[in-house]
Design a protein around this motif. Structure first.
Motif, PDB file in Angstrom:
ATOM      1  N   SER A 180      -4.352  -1.109   4.103  1.00 56.97           N
ATOM      2  CA  SER A 180      -3.177  -1.074   5.034  1.00 56.97           C
ATOM      3  C   SER A 180      -3.645  -0.969   6.655  1.00 56.97           C
ATOM      4  N   ASP A 235     -10.996  10.671  -3.242  1.00 60.93           N
ATOM      5  CA  ASP A 235     -11.383   9.288  -2.819  1.00 60.93           C
ATOM      6  C   ASP A 235     -12.872   9.449  -2.602  1.00 60.93           C
ATOM      7  N   GLU A 282     -11.740   1.309   0.897  1.00 62.65           N
ATOM      8  CA  GLU A 282     -10.768  -0.110   1.086  1.00 62.65           C
ATOM      9  C   GLU A 282      -8.949   0.094   1.351  1.00 62.65           C
ATOM     10  N   LYS A 283      -8.894   1.415   0.818  1.00 62.93           N
ATOM     11  CA  LYS A 283      -7.786   2.003   1.243  1.00 62.93           C
ATOM     12  C   LYS A 283      -7.231   1.579   2.926  1.00 62.93           C
ATOM     13  N   GLU A 307       0.159   4.017  -1.427  1.00 63.67           N
ATOM     14  CA  GLU A 307      -0.803   5.177  -2.313  1.00 63.67           C
ATOM     15  C   GLU A 307      -1.403   5.803  -0.683  1.00 63.67           C
ATOM     16  N   ARG A 316     -13.658   4.226  -1.832  1.00 64.92           N
ATOM     17  CA  ARG A 316     -11.956   3.808  -1.989  1.00 64.92           C
ATOM     18  C   ARG A 316     -11.292   4.062  -0.928  1.00 64.92           C
ATOM     19  N   ILE A 320       1.209  -1.098   0.014  1.00 63.17           N
ATOM     20  CA  ILE A 320      -0.525   0.291   0.113  1.00 63.17           C
ATOM     21  C   ILE A 320       0.860   0.967  -0.050  1.00 63.17           C
ATOM     22  N   LEU A 370      -4.141   8.756   1.188  1.00 59.82           N
ATOM     23  CA  LEU A 370      -5.920   8.935   0.768  1.00 59.82           C
ATOM     24  C   LEU A 370      -5.671   9.967  -0.416  1.00 59.82           C
TER      25      LEU A 370
END
Length: 277
Positions: free
Chosen positions: A99, A87, A94-95, A81, A91, A79, A83
């Motif tokens: 993470s 987003d 999900e992130k 990326e 999304r 991970i 936030l």
């Protein structure tokens, strides 16, 4: 290995950081390189490459390459990326969950069972356990304190910086101290851990992977692997893995002192049952 390199970037010297960043960005190529080729590519000495290998816990460049190859054969969803303001809610969810799961998997890889064993031995041998944490680490220290009470351990909690300093200065060789600090750079917890160490206490630290000032005063280091990002400083990921380490630590303590722990758990359960409707 890629996780270790990524997490430790900020704590490295400029030269080591440059080498580590190149390895992360070009892992497939580095596996095929000799130490001389890597050193020439990044403009560093072979000694600097060896030093980086030792800093991240490998014996040398060959072991680093073997670890990289294992990462590449069994790829993990890293991970990288952060936030983004654009987003969607879905999304973001999900992130955050991805993470969190990533941090748990990465921590499992870097957590040393031998260090956990040393922590268990130190805590069981102590007449008293003291627990320190400041800010976002305070709830983790409080959870460890509560869990230790439930299995019958004699412990004391200090989440105020002044109380920590006083308690630490009054410890001795009969005391074990457990300090929680994600960064390992918080002045108050560094000072308390140092004071306890100087007073003769056995010091155990739960902190994130990489070098940090608090580790100089620790007899035992239990490492987490959680990445904080621009929108997620003091993120829940760091606390999730800290709680997982506490959970494993309490389980090991209870198993090592099984009969007494079970009896105390039964007794405290009966006491707490009177508080339920």
């Amino acid at each position: 290995m890629l996780s270790r390199l990524q997490a430790g970037l900020d704590s490295l010297s400029p030269t080591s950081r440059r080498i580590a960043a190149h390895i992360v960005a070009h892992a497939h190529d580095v596996v095929q390189m000799s130490i001389t080729e890597l050193a020439d590519t990044v403009g560093a000495s072979e000694g600097a490459v060896v030093k980086l290998c030792q800093q991240i816990g490998t014996t040398g460049f060959q072991q680093l390459k073997l670890s990289l190859a294992q990462d590449l054969v069994n790829p993990t969803q890293y991970i990288h990326e952060d936030l983004d303001p654009r987003d969607t809610t879905g999304r973001v969810i999900e992130k955050i969950f991805a993470s969190g799961m990533q941090a748990m998997q990465d921590t499992l890889r870097v957590l040393d069972p031998d260090e956990m064993g040393k922590a268990v031995d130190a805590l069981l041998a102590a007449d008293r356990v003291e627990l320190y944490g400041i800010g976002s680490a305070a709830p983790i220290a409080e959870d460890a304190y509560y869990r230790m009470l439930r299995i019958g351990m004699n412990c004391r909690l200090a989440v105020d910086s002044h109380a920590q300093a006083i308690c630490a200065s009054l410890t001795d060789e009969r005391v074990a101290v457990l300090t929680v600090s994600h960064s390992g750079s918080t002045q108050e917890t560094i000072a308390a851990t140092r004071l306890a160490k100087e007073a003769g206490a056995k010091t155990i630290v739960i902190t994130n992977f990489g070098k940090s000032p608090i580790q100089r005063h620790a007899d035992v280091v239990l490492q987490t692997m959680a990445r904080e990002t621009r929108f997620r400083t003091e993120a829940m990921t760091s606390r999730l893995v800290q709680l997982a380490i506490v959970d494993a630590l309490i389980a090991c303590l209870a198993l090592a002192n099984h009969d007494d722990a079970v009896e105390t758990l039964r007794h405290t359960f009966d006491v707490l049952s009177t508080k339920r409707i």
